[in-house]
Motif scaffolding. Structure first.
Motif, PDB file in Angstrom:
ATOM      1  N   THR A   1       0.839  -1.205   0.000  1.00 16.96           N
ATOM      2  CA  THR A   1       0.000   0.000   0.000  1.00 16.96           C
ATOM      3  C   THR A   1       0.873   1.254   0.000  1.00 16.96           C
ATOM      4  OG1 THR A   1      -0.090  -0.032   2.396  1.00 16.96           O
ATOM      5  CG2 THR A   1      -1.973  -0.982   1.236  1.00 16.96           C
ATOM      6  N   THR A   2       0.185   2.379  -0.023  1.00 20.36           N
ATOM      7  CA  THR A   2       0.803   3.704  -0.076  1.00 20.36           C
ATOM      8  C   THR A   2       0.098   4.548   0.983  1.00 20.36           C
ATOM      9  OG1 THR A   2       1.226   3.388  -2.421  1.00 20.36           O
ATOM     10  CG2 THR A   2       1.134   5.670  -1.657  1.00 20.36           C
ATOM     11  N   PRO A   3       0.805   5.437   1.707  1.00 21.15           N
ATOM     12  CA  PRO A   3       0.167   6.153   2.812  1.00 21.15           C
ATOM     13  C   PRO A   3      -1.221   6.708   2.463  1.00 21.15           C
ATOM     14  CG  PRO A   3       2.477   6.650   2.777  1.00 21.15           C
ATOM     15  CD  PRO A   3       2.206   5.784   1.568  1.00 21.15           C
ATOM     16  N   PRO A   4      -2.230   6.293   3.236  1.00 15.86           N
ATOM     17  CA  PRO A   4      -3.616   6.630   2.883  1.00 15.86           C
ATOM     18  C   PRO A   4      -3.919   8.116   2.995  1.00 15.86           C
ATOM     19  CG  PRO A   4      -3.508   5.596   5.048  1.00 15.86           C
ATOM     20  CD  PRO A   4      -2.143   5.471   4.450  1.00 15.86           C
ATOM     21  N   ASN A   5      -3.266   8.793   3.938  1.00 17.02           N
ATOM     22  CA  ASN A   5      -3.532  10.231   4.102  1.00 17.02           C
ATOM     23  C   ASN A   5      -3.053  11.006   2.875  1.00 17.02           C
ATOM     24  OD1 ASN A   5      -0.779   9.724   4.901  1.00 17.02           O
ATOM     25  ND2 ASN A   5      -1.602   9.388   6.958  1.00 17.02           N
ATOM     26  N   LEU A   6      -1.905  10.607   2.329  1.00 17.99           N
ATOM     27  CA  LEU A   6      -1.422  11.268   1.115  1.00 17.99           C
ATOM     28  C   LEU A   6      -2.328  10.930  -0.069  1.00 17.99           C
ATOM     29  CD1 LEU A   6       2.455  10.892   1.434  1.00 17.99           C
ATOM     30  CD2 LEU A   6       0.996  12.781   2.143  1.00 17.99           C
ATOM     31  N   GLN A   7      -2.795   9.692  -0.108  1.00 18.26           N
ATOM     32  CA  GLN A   7      -3.744   9.330  -1.182  1.00 18.26           C
ATOM     33  C   GLN A   7      -4.992  10.212  -1.119  1.00 18.26           C
ATOM     34  OE1 GLN A   7      -4.620   5.231  -2.227  1.00 18.26           O
ATOM     35  NE2 GLN A   7      -3.098   4.501  -0.757  1.00 18.26           N
ATOM     36  N   ALA A   8      -5.502  10.436   0.103  1.00 23.02           N
ATOM     37  CA  ALA A   8      -6.717  11.253   0.258  1.00 23.02           C
ATOM     38  C   ALA A   8      -6.458  12.684  -0.217  1.00 23.02           C
ATOM     39  CB  ALA A   8      -7.170  11.244   1.718  1.00 23.02           C
ATOM     40  N   ALA A   9      -5.266  13.195   0.107  1.00 21.58           N
ATOM     41  CA  ALA A   9      -4.940  14.570  -0.290  1.00 21.58           C
ATOM     42  C   ALA A   9      -4.804  14.681  -1.807  1.00 21.58           C
ATOM     43  CB  ALA A   9      -3.650  15.015   0.390  1.00 21.58           C
ATOM     44  N   VAL A  10      -4.222  13.680  -2.428  1.00 22.47           N
ATOM     45  CA  VAL A  10      -4.089  13.710  -3.893  1.00 22.47           C
ATOM     46  C   VAL A  10      -5.472  13.631  -4.543  1.00 22.47           C
ATOM     47  CG1 VAL A  10      -3.182  12.474  -5.903  1.00 22.47           C
ATOM     48  CG2 VAL A  10      -1.736  12.782  -3.879  1.00 22.47           C
ATOM     49  N   ALA A  11      -6.368  12.820  -3.960  1.00 27.52           N
ATOM     50  CA  ALA A  11      -7.740  12.747  -4.486  1.00 27.52           C
ATOM     51  C   ALA A  11      -8.381  14.129  -4.437  1.00 27.52           C
ATOM     52  CB  ALA A  11      -8.568  11.740  -3.681  1.00 27.52           C
ATOM     53  N   GLU A  12      -8.208  14.818  -3.324  1.00 29.87           N
ATOM     54  CA  GLU A  12      -8.753  16.178  -3.192  1.00 29.87           C
ATOM     55  C   GLU A  12      -8.152  17.091  -4.277  1.00 29.87           C
ATOM     56  OE1 GLU A  12     -10.998  17.590  -1.362  1.00 29.87           O
ATOM     57  OE2 GLU A  12     -10.497  19.656  -1.913  1.00 29.87           O
ATOM     58  N   GLY A  13      -6.840  17.000  -4.464  1.00 30.61           N
ATOM     59  CA  GLY A  13      -6.167  17.835  -5.463  1.00 30.61           C
ATOM     60  C   GLY A  13      -6.676  17.573  -6.876  1.00 30.61           C
ATOM     61  N   LEU A  14      -6.908  16.309  -7.199  1.00 30.14           N
ATOM     62  CA  LEU A  14      -7.372  15.982  -8.552  1.00 30.14           C
ATOM     63  C   LEU A  14      -8.839  16.359  -8.747  1.00 30.14           C
ATOM     64  CD1 LEU A  14      -5.713  12.470  -9.101  1.00 30.14           C
ATOM     65  CD2 LEU A  14      -5.024  14.651 -10.111  1.00 30.14           C
ATOM     66  N   ASN A  15      -9.640  16.222  -7.680  1.00 33.88           N
ATOM     67  CA  ASN A  15     -11.073  16.520  -7.813  1.00 33.88           C
ATOM     68  C   ASN A  15     -11.356  18.015  -7.844  1.00 33.88           C
ATOM     69  OD1 ASN A  15     -11.919  13.867  -7.934  1.00 33.88           O
ATOM     70  ND2 ASN A  15     -12.102  13.667  -5.713  1.00 33.88           N
ATOM     71  N   ASN A  16     -10.559  18.787  -7.114  1.00 33.55           N
ATOM     72  CA  ASN A  16     -10.793  20.241  -7.016  1.00 33.55           C
ATOM     73  C   ASN A  16      -9.508  21.017  -7.279  1.00 33.55           C
ATOM     74  OD1 ASN A  16     -13.621  20.105  -6.032  1.00 33.55           O
ATOM     75  ND2 ASN A  16     -12.642  19.019  -4.332  1.00 33.55           N
ATOM     76  N   PRO A  17      -8.964  20.902  -8.471  1.00 33.98           N
ATOM     77  CA  PRO A  17      -7.648  21.519  -8.704  1.00 33.98           C
ATOM     78  C   PRO A  17      -7.699  23.029  -8.903  1.00 33.98           C
ATOM     79  CG  PRO A  17      -8.435  20.464 -10.711  1.00 33.98           C
ATOM     80  CD  PRO A  17      -9.447  20.157  -9.650  1.00 33.98           C
ATOM     81  N   GLY A  18      -8.915  23.596  -9.030  1.00 31.74           N
ATOM     82  CA  GLY A  18      -8.969  25.028  -9.353  1.00 31.74           C
ATOM     83  C   GLY A  18      -8.204  25.260 -10.645  1.00 31.74           C
ATOM     84  N   ASP A  19      -7.323  26.288 -10.624  1.00 30.87           N
ATOM     85  CA  ASP A  19      -6.577  26.561 -11.860  1.00 30.87           C
ATOM     86  C   ASP A  19      -5.140  26.010 -11.801  1.00 30.87           C
ATOM     87  OD1 ASP A  19      -5.434  28.241 -10.040  1.00 30.87           O
ATOM     88  OD2 ASP A  19      -5.886  30.103 -11.101  1.00 30.87           O
ATOM     89  N   TRP A  20      -4.909  25.071 -10.861  1.00 28.74           N
ATOM     90  CA  TRP A  20      -3.548  24.559 -10.667  1.00 28.74           C
ATOM     91  C   TRP A  20      -2.903  24.041 -11.954  1.00 28.74           C
ATOM     92  CZ3 TRP A  20       0.537  24.664  -7.705  1.00 28.74           C
ATOM     93  CH2 TRP A  20       1.517  23.670  -7.860  1.00 28.74           C
ATOM     94  N   PHE A  21      -3.665  23.295 -12.754  1.00 27.88           N
ATOM     95  CA  PHE A  21      -3.061  22.689 -13.952  1.00 27.88           C
ATOM     96  C   PHE A  21      -2.853  23.707 -15.077  1.00 27.88           C
ATOM     97  CE2 PHE A  21      -4.792  18.812 -11.848  1.00 27.88           C
ATOM     98  CZ  PHE A  21      -3.556  18.222 -11.590  1.00 27.88           C
ATOM     99  N   GLU A  22      -3.281  24.945 -14.845  1.00 27.67           N
ATOM    100  CA  GLU A  22      -2.916  26.032 -15.767  1.00 27.67           C
ATOM    101  C   GLU A  22      -1.773  26.865 -15.175  1.00 27.67           C
ATOM    102  OE1 GLU A  22      -6.514  25.645 -15.147  1.00 27.67           O
ATOM    103  OE2 GLU A  22      -6.287  24.260 -16.831  1.00 27.67           O
ATOM    104  N   THR A  23      -1.889  27.215 -13.884  1.00 25.59           N
ATOM    105  CA  THR A  23      -0.876  28.105 -13.304  1.00 25.59           C
ATOM    106  C   THR A  23       0.467  27.392 -13.110  1.00 25.59           C
ATOM    107  OG1 THR A  23      -1.725  27.596 -11.108  1.00 25.59           O
ATOM    108  CG2 THR A  23      -2.487  29.638 -12.110  1.00 25.59           C
ATOM    109  N   MET A  24       0.426  26.124 -12.728  1.00 30.77           N
ATOM    110  CA  MET A  24       1.686  25.418 -12.462  1.00 30.77           C
ATOM    111  C   MET A  24       2.585  25.379 -13.709  1.00 30.77           C
ATOM    112  SD  MET A  24       2.993  22.089 -13.027  1.00 30.77           S
ATOM    113  CE  MET A  24       1.635  20.920 -13.027  1.00 30.77           C
ATOM    114  N   PRO A  25       2.081  24.874 -14.856  1.00 29.52           N
ATOM    115  CA  PRO A  25       2.969  24.891 -16.029  1.00 29.52           C
ATOM    116  C   PRO A  25       3.309  26.309 -16.495  1.00 29.52           C
ATOM    117  CG  PRO A  25       0.820  23.942 -16.602  1.00 29.52           C
ATOM    118  CD  PRO A  25       0.823  24.136 -15.131  1.00 29.52           C
TER     119      PRO A  25
END
Ligand code: PMP
Length: 382
Positions: A261-285
């Motif tokens: 397995t992989t740390p579940p708390n980090l998995q939960a945070a990544v799920a949050e990031g992917l579900n509600n990224p706002g404009d992250w995938f535009e501003t980051m690049p």
């Protein structure tokens, strides 16, 4: 002891980062950002540690994240993935690669790998008992062609690995290259392990094209991603594998005994990031592109010949074309020891017949670090 590991020299990343520490150098070598990463994702992780998941999660990953990965790729890459049968979570792309090679290759098989080569590929192919057959890509374009690949295919070839966008070359392969590769995989019945960890770090308005979307590849591509690269949190080691059920079910069994397995708390945070990224995938690049342009401009004004960078955290200098007579490794060692700037010689990404005139620099750094890095590199060139 296993000579596969005991005979391995220390990696260039360890060597250069060690020298950077010893000499108090600016580190444009190892590929991680200076910035702390998106606050909403880090907060979600802190929340999950305090109030959420801290016990063994399901082996294939928490359902929330598997659904979020399928949703993200649906929105961003038009892929239709069945999260229950076609998506699993691993401890970084590194584990995803290991599980894939171990599951897909048997002793005596052959896997075609492109140089420049991410450092874990060949050792993992060999650990599976298979032969790593190396193709050689060259600057400035690092393109492959049909002849180059087909010359290496034998009846034992089972797997070909593609890293796209390609670290360290900073090349993004588009429809033409991917169609060619897909055609070869179909014609020769090969599975492609697609290391797409840099898929969200592409510039100039480009969109990543996954090989799994090309004709004939839906059942023969293993798509690997990394939250570390998507969110600039490289230490998190949360990876994903997407593949058709007959492939993924076997890869899951290798994952079972690698990390389980992989740390579940980090998995939960990544799920949050992917579900509600706002404009992250535009501003980051966009922000990284600005840094790329800043370092490119600083180096160019110092007379360096900079190769184009279409994605990743990296750009490359052509040393020979910039008036440097030394091989990349000698220049990098001298630059860190005498001028306080660490870089990565691209020859380290070749196991045989290396290209020796290219130096990789990480631009995911502050403006001051980039400007000072360019000045020091110019001094090292003399
Ligand atoms: N593949 C490539 C091409 C990479 O550049 C990296 C990270 N530098 C990885 C895999 C490993 O990713 P992770 O940290 O998720 O294991």
């Amino acid at each position: 002891m296993n000579p596969l590991f005991s005979a391995l020299p220390p990696t260039i990343f360890d060597v250069m980062s060690g020298l950077a520490r010893k000499h108090g150098a600016i580190n444009l070598g190892q590929g991680f950002p200076d910035a702390p990463g998106p606050e909403f994702v880090r907060r979600a992780a802190a929340e999950a540690v305090m109030h959420g998941l801290n016990q063994y999660p399901p082996m294939a990953g928490i359902p929330d994240l598997r659904q979020a990965v399928a949703g993200h790729y649906g929105r961003r890459q038009n892929l239709e993935l069945d999260w229950e049968r076609e998506v699993i979570i691993t401890s970084g792309a590194t584990e995803a690669l290991a599980a894939s090679f171990l599951a897909l290759l048997s002793p005596g098989d052959e896997a075609i790998l492109f140089q420049p080569l991410y450092d874990s590929y060949a050792p993992m192919v060999r650990l599976a008992g298979a032969k790593a057959v190396l193709a050689r890509l060259e600057p400035p374009h690092f393109r492959f062609d049909r002849f180059m690949i087909e010359a290496l295919i034998t009846p034992k070839t089972k797997v070909i690995a593609l890293n796209n966008p390609l670290n360290p070359a900073a090349v993004v392969y588009g429809a033409e290259d991917l169609t060619l590769l897909a055609g070869i995989c179909v014609a020769h019945d090969l599975i492609c392990v697609c290391d797409e960890v840099w898929e969200e770090v592409v510039f100039d308005g480009a969109r990543h094209l996954p090989l799994i979307a090309m004709p004939g590849m839906r059942d023969r591509a293993v798509k690997i991603g990394s939250a570390g690269k998507m969110f600039g949190l490289t230490g998190w080691k949360v990876g994903f594998i997407c593949a058709a059920p007959p492939l993924l079910s076997v890869i899951l069994k290798a994952h079972q005994f690698l990390t389980f397995t992989t740390p579940p708390n980090l998995q939960a945070a990544v799920a949050e990031g992917l579900n509600n990224p706002g404009d992250w995938f535009e501003t980051m690049p966009a922000e990284l592109q600005r840094s790329r342009d800043r370092l490119t401009a600083a180096l160019t004004s110092e007379g360096f010949e900079v190769l184009p960078s279409a994605g990743t955290y990296f750009l490359n200098i052509d040393l020979a074309a910039s008036g440097v007579k030394e091989p990349d490794r000698d220049f990098a060692l001298r630059a860190v020891a005498e001028h306080g700037v660490a870089s990565i010689p691209v020859s380290a990404f070749y196991e045989e017949n290396p290209v020796t005139n290219i130096l990789r620099l990480c631009f995911a750094k502050s403006d001051e670090v980039l400007d000072e890095g360019a000045r020091r590199l110019a001094k090292a060139r003399g």
